[in-house]
Motif scaffolding. Structure first.
Motif, short mmCIF file in Angstrom:
data_model
loop_
_atom_site.label_atom_id
_atom_site.label_comp_id
_atom_site.label_asym_id
_atom_site.label_seq_id
_atom_site.Cartn_x
_atom_site.Cartn_y
_atom_site.Cartn_z
N PRO A 21 33.03 57.20 -5.38
CA PRO A 21 33.32 55.81 -5.70
C PRO A 21 32.35 54.86 -4.97
N ILE A 22 32.24 53.67 -5.52
CA ILE A 22 31.36 52.64 -4.96
C ILE A 22 32.23 51.46 -4.55
N ASP A 50 35.25 53.59 -10.02
CA ASP A 50 35.51 55.03 -10.15
C ASP A 50 34.93 55.63 -11.43
N TRP A 51 34.25 54.78 -12.24
CA TRP A 51 33.64 55.24 -13.49
C TRP A 51 32.52 54.28 -13.86
N VAL A 52 31.39 54.83 -14.30
CA VAL A 52 30.28 54.01 -14.80
C VAL A 52 29.75 54.62 -16.09
N ALA A 53 29.23 53.76 -16.96
CA ALA A 53 28.60 54.21 -18.20
C ALA A 53 27.65 53.12 -18.66
N TYR A 54 26.61 53.54 -19.36
CA TYR A 54 25.66 52.56 -19.89
C TYR A 54 26.07 52.22 -21.31
N LEU A 65 36.89 49.03 -12.36
CA LEU A 65 37.32 48.64 -11.02
C LEU A 65 38.74 49.12 -10.77
N VAL A 66 38.93 49.69 -9.59
CA VAL A 66 40.23 50.15 -9.15
C VAL A 66 40.58 49.39 -7.88
N SER A 67 41.82 48.91 -7.80
CA SER A 67 42.26 48.16 -6.62
C SER A 67 42.41 49.08 -5.43
N LYS A 68 41.89 48.64 -4.31
CA LYS A 68 42.07 49.37 -3.04
C LYS A 68 42.64 48.40 -2.03
N ILE A 89 27.70 44.70 -4.55
CA ILE A 89 27.75 46.10 -4.12
C ILE A 89 27.71 46.18 -2.60
N ASP A 90 28.44 47.15 -2.06
CA ASP A 90 28.41 47.40 -0.62
C ASP A 90 26.97 47.67 -0.20
#
Length: 139
Positions: A21-22, A50-54, A65-68, A89-90
């Motif tokens: 995850p990012i 938790d997921w990326v796609a072009y 985006l997932v809540s943390k 981004i971090d």
């Protein structure tokens, strides 16, 4: 005009898939848009991608985006799917510099593309200049 270099964008999205995850925060533009929908989000709230796609030129690299946070009921709920250009981004992420370059280039090209379409919309509204009859330069 194409917005993204397809090969570079897909290569970056594959790199990001392997480094999930990012940790991210929501950028100002997305905060404003969410506020108009009635979703008020603290600008300092951290999310995880938790997921990326072009998705091509239309959306670019998309992220889920997932809540943390401290509330276990909200934990791991997918809240939004947004373009990576709307995220901060971090800076400790291994691909943070590449992502920042992608964001900057994509935003610049979108701005140029939108400026061009705005000019084409405004052009018919301009009245044509009448040509003055005369001799020489401006006479």
């Amino acid at each position: 005009m194409t917005v993204d270099n397809y090969l570079e964008a897909t290569a970056l999205s594959k790199k990001l898939e392997t480094s999930l995850p990012i940790k991210v925060k929501v950028a100002k533009e997305l905060l404003k848009m969410l506020k108009t929908r009635g979703d008020i989000i603290n600008p300092e709230k951290e999310f995880e991608v938790d997921w990326v796609a072009y998705s091509g030129d239309e959306g670019g690299i998309m992220c889920r985006l997932v809540s943390k946070n401290d509330n276990p009921e909200d934990e791991d709920k997918a809240l939004y799917i947004v373009s990576i250009t709307h995220l901060k981004i971090d800076p400790d992420h291994p691909h943070a510099e590449e992502i920042a370059t992608y964001q900057r280039d994509r935003n610049r090209k979108l701005m140029l593309q939108n400026r061009g379409s705005l000019m084409t919309e405004l052009m018919p509204l301009r009245s044509p200049k009448t040509k003055k009859s005369g001799k020489g330069f401006g006479k």
